[in-house]
Enzyme design. Structure first.
Site, PDB file in Angstrom:
ATOM      1  N   GLY A  55       0.839  -1.203   0.000  1.00 46.47           N
ATOM      2  CA  GLY A  55       0.000   0.000   0.000  1.00 46.47           C
ATOM      3  C   GLY A  55       0.869   1.246   0.000  1.00 46.47           C
ATOM      4  N   HIS A 188      -5.087  -6.320   7.021  1.00 47.37           N
ATOM      5  CA  HIS A 188      -6.131  -5.518   6.383  1.00 47.37           C
ATOM      6  C   HIS A 188      -7.336  -6.355   5.914  1.00 47.37           C
ATOM      7  CE1 HIS A 188      -3.571  -1.679   5.830  1.00 47.37           C
ATOM      8  NE2 HIS A 188      -3.212  -2.347   6.884  1.00 47.37           N
TER       9      HIS A 188
HETATM   10  C1  LIG Z   1      -3.806   4.529   5.898  1.00 47.88           C
HETATM   11  C2  LIG Z   1      -2.661   3.674   5.473  1.00 47.88           C
HETATM   12  N1  LIG Z   1      -1.979   4.002   4.362  1.00 47.88           N
HETATM   13  C3  LIG Z   1      -0.960   3.254   3.906  1.00 47.88           C
HETATM   14  C4  LIG Z   1      -0.565   2.121   4.563  1.00 47.88           C
HETATM   15  C5  LIG Z   1       0.588   1.321   4.027  1.00 47.88           C
HETATM   16  O1  LIG Z   1       0.216   0.070   3.559  1.00 47.88           O
HETATM   17  P1  LIG Z   1       1.299  -1.122   3.504  1.00 47.88           P
HETATM   18  O2  LIG Z   1       1.488  -1.607   4.894  1.00 47.88           O
HETATM   19  O3  LIG Z   1       0.676  -2.138   2.605  1.00 47.88           O
HETATM   20  O4  LIG Z   1       2.544  -0.553   2.938  1.00 47.88           O
HETATM   21  C6  LIG Z   1      -1.215   1.730   5.735  1.00 47.88           C
HETATM   22  C7  LIG Z   1      -0.749   0.531   6.428  1.00 47.88           C
HETATM   23  O5  LIG Z   1      -1.189  -0.010   7.319  1.00 47.88           O
HETATM   24  C8  LIG Z   1      -2.293   2.528   6.208  1.00 47.88           C
HETATM   25  O6  LIG Z   1      -2.941   2.223   7.316  1.00 47.88           O
END
Ligand SMILES: Cc1ncc(COP(=O)(O)O)c(C=O)c1O
Length: 397
Positions: A55, A188
């Site tokens: 993400g 998630h």
């Molecule tokens: C609001 C938000 N944006 C971005 C991310 C980043 O995602 P990732 O952990 O897949 O890099 C998270 C991760 O938990 C998040 O809560």
């Protein structure tokens, strides 16, 4: 007995899908990723979807796209991007890393999401984009945000990493703005271990993303033909037409992610029902004394939870630290709501953001809030009782 933040959401089938890819020896991005992207886009209601390795990478790609020379409304150095004070670190850092200026906006205590009132106050002639961070499966009033942004020509970006499967006015969160991002990290709504997706509706923007995802080359993009013709002396397989990263997922991630994605609605319903059961148990108990406030849901929102946020009410607040330690001893895992008010983090102080600005609601959420897990299996009555009876043990000040 215990109640962890996360429980393993992988089914045998998910893992088998991953193993099949391993056995095929085609581990690098290929057909399965493409198929997942197609199915994801269709189900979410977006024209295009592009899978990435997290993400955070999706957020990086989104911000990289809007400062890219090929982007029609390209932002320039120091243009302002609004972002809620309750955000994730990698919602924020790409804004900074790409030379844009983050302008923090307070949030609403009732919804944990960006405050429309404060947002209006923070708009200047330099405001060019807003990073909506949809916290824990819900959003602010996106109609209002859309109206404001249309009038002021502000690009809407949606960090939907915590809200896959949630709808606002029947539209999937993540599809309302110019770009939307999703995370498939372990905790998630669905998971591929690590992984993410970015969606948009514009063909050119999609192709910019595609090129940036893979080294900035032209392969598999609409730009390829034009550049191939112009640069006849160069090898067409190695035509670099843009800046770039390598943010590609593996086929293993795509296979597991796709298998999980097919269960998104099922997981969403179970989590929703588990949350309702917990609230109902607490409120019906003779020990219920308004210990906690729960997140309010606007009737235009169909939430998609993955965690259960609680705000401790003021008469109980003095005992928060003691209470969280008590829950820890009972093996009921808790964590802050995102990172609390991100401006209180040392990393934000390192960069001197929004000095002297106040974010009372974000501070209040940090002070009063915590969250517990919501699992993808139906909560049984023993676990429900164990969890709720312990939650009800918080003592008055
Ligand atoms: C609001 C938000 N944006 C971005 C991310 C980043 O995602 P990732 O952990 O897949 O890099 C998270 C991760 O938990 C998040 O809560």
């Amino acid at each position: 007995m215990n109640y962890p933040l996360l429980e393993n959401a992988f089914t045998k089938h998910d893992l088998n899908e991953g193993v099949k890819v391993l056995k095929s020896r085609q581990l690098t991005m290929g057909k399965i990723t493409k198929n997942f992207e197609k199915i994801f886009a269709k189900r979410i209601g977006s024209k295009y979807a592009l899978m990435v390795n997290s993400g955070s990478s999706a957020n990086l790609l989104m911000l990289s796209a809007i400062v890219n020379p090929l982007y029609k409304k390209k932002l320039k150095f120091n243009d302002e991007v609004l972002i809620p004070a309750i955000c994730w670190s990698t919602s924020l850092w790409p804004i900074v890393q790409l030379g844009l200026k983050p302008v923090f906006v307070d949030v609403d205590v009732d919804t944990l999401n960006i405050s429309i009132k404060d947002l209006k106050n923070k708009i200047t002639k330099n405001t060019k984009a807003i990073m909506c961070v949809h916290v824990l499966g819900i959003s602010s009033d996106m109609n209002e945000i859309k109206k404001i942004c249309k009038k002021k020509n502000i690009i809407i970006l949606e960090d939907t990493c915590e809200s896959l499967g949630a709808n606002f006015n029947k539209l999937s969160l993540g599809t309302i703005g110019e770009f939307g991002t999703y995370s498939f990290y372990y905790s998630h709504q669905i998971t591929s271990g690590e992984g993410g997706m970015i969606v948009c509706n514009n063909l050119e923007n999609y192709n910019i993303l595609k090129s940036l995802r893979s080294h900035g080359w032209s392969r598999d993009t609409i730009f390829h033909k034009k550049y191939k013709k112009k640069y006849k002396n160069l090898n067409e397989k190695f035509l670099f037409i843009n800046s770039g990263y390598n943010l590609r997922p593996t086929e293993v991630q795509a296979a597991i992610g796709l298998s999980q994605f097919k269960k998104l609605r099922y997981f969403k319903n179970i989590r929703n029902s588990n949350r309702n059961k917990i609230i109902s148990y607490l409120k019906k108990s003779n020990k219920w004394d308004n210990q906690f406030q729960f997140v309010e849901i606007n009737n235009k929102i169909e939430p998609s939870w993955f965690g259960f946020a609680l705000l401790i009410n003021k008469e109980f607040l003095k005992n928060k630290n003691y209470f969280l330690k008590f829950l820890d001893q009972k093996k009921i895992e808790t964590r802050p709501i995102l990172s609390g008010n991100f401006l209180n983090q040392p990393a934000a102080k390192l960069y001197n953001f929004n000095k002297n600005k106040k974010f009372p609601n974000a501070d209040e959420i940090e002070k009063r809030g915590f969250f517990i897990g919501l699992h993808t299996k139906k909560i049984n009555s023993k676990t429900l009782q164990y969890l709720c009876e312990n939650l009800l043990k918080i003592e008055k000040n």
